[in-house]
Write a protein that holds these residues in place. Sequence first.
Motif, PDB file in Angstrom:
ATOM      1  N   GLU A 265       0.840  -1.207   0.000  1.00  0.00           N
ATOM      2  CA  GLU A 265       0.000   0.000   0.000  1.00  0.00           C
ATOM      3  C   GLU A 265       0.876   1.258   0.000  1.00  0.00           C
TER       4      GLU A 265
ATOM      5  N   ILE B 120       2.071   2.108  -3.521  1.00  0.00           N
ATOM      6  CA  ILE B 120       1.033   2.787  -4.292  1.00  0.00           C
ATOM      7  C   ILE B 120       0.922   4.248  -3.855  1.00  0.00           C
TER       8      ILE B 120
ATOM      9  N   GLU C  15       3.647   6.283  -5.509  1.00  0.00           N
ATOM     10  CA  GLU C  15       3.278   6.585  -6.886  1.00  0.00           C
ATOM     11  C   GLU C  15       2.240   7.698  -6.949  1.00  0.00           C
TER      12      GLU C  15
END
Length: 434
Positions: free
Chosen positions: A250, A253, A256
């Motif tokens: 997580e 992500i 990103e």
Amino acid sequence: MDEATLSAGGNLRLGRRVMDRLDALAAYTSEAPALTRLYLTPEHAAAAARVRGWMEEAGLATEIDAAGNVVGRKAGGRDDAPILLLGSHIDTVRDGGRYDGNLGVVAAIEAVAALDGPLPFAIEVIAFGDEEGVRFPVTLTGSRAVAGTLDAAHFEAADRDGVTLGAALAAFGGDPVAARALGRAPGRVAAYVEIHIEQGPVLEAEGLPVGIVTAIAGATRLEVVVTGMAGHAGTVPMALRRDAGAAAAEMVIAVEAVARERPEIVATVGRIEFGPGAVNVVPGRAVFTVDLRSPDDGRRTAALADVGERIAAIAARRGVGVESRVFYSEAAAPCHPALIDALSGAVERIGVPPRRLVSGAGHDGLAMIALCPIGMVFVRCAGGISHNPAEAIEVEDADAAVRVLIEFLRAFDPARLRAAASDGGSADASRLRK
């Protein structure tokens, strides 16, 4: 040199010479047929000797300095003439390409060889020995030496065989003490300009042979350690898990997302590891890296803080611990506005639209900006591929790059660059033209 040869409709003589010489340099490798040429190795010495020979053919006075750089000098019209530095690096990554770095050295030699008559400035073409930082866990040794920013600790870095940089340099014929004294006098050096392959896909996507760099992105690298609780994959209920692996996923992500949401930010998680690493065990530990880059240091700092906050929030919600440490940080290196404009004018004069773009990769300019203003020209490369044997450029683009540099050199006026700098760098291209 005949103007027809230098024109867009000429016979590509300059480009063909550059490509032939880059092919010749690729023979100096420790891992044939792969191209691997590391700093202070026999392959580096052989390549340096070949480059030195080409410099001498171009009429330059040469030396291999105390840091292992190859330096070729063209005198100016007077003894105290300001100096323009040109060049790039001749070391490679392991199993790399033949254009990264090497193109900038060979293109500079060809451009200087094409000049006729005296110039109001001196030129030094430099083939830096260590930009990649592959053999030793330090980078930019050659350019830091020229910029005068090397410290004694730099030479204590050791390669995987335990050989220190200082010992390797001495065996190469250099001198760590003398290398620290190579720094040029800031008052004499007008600028540093480098030709380099783009290492990205922008120019190819837009159908352009060359582009002008506005800044070299700064970078911060983190190692993040997530600590949870290892447990049996079949017996620990999902709601009761403290899964370090899922938490790390997580977080990746989230990293990103930070980059996607902010302008001029790129972020990469290039390595992740789970422990204990068994197929039937809930991960109790995860380690991953973050590489965060931006041409704007303020934006990079803000993005870094955002990453930290999001990672901490995920850890708290999932009941895991998290620690991070910065193991690399390098400030951005903006190219001087007057050099950007002058190089843009040179690109226009060879008939190419002047596309400006940021360099996400690091270059010797990161070190050279401590000494003088910097400028860069990018050359299109196939697919944006670099650090790879598939790295490729076209002879037409190599030719265009040399012609841009020749146009720039013919118009360059160090006095007007100094005036532009004193005005805060807001001058347009005409300030660097005669």
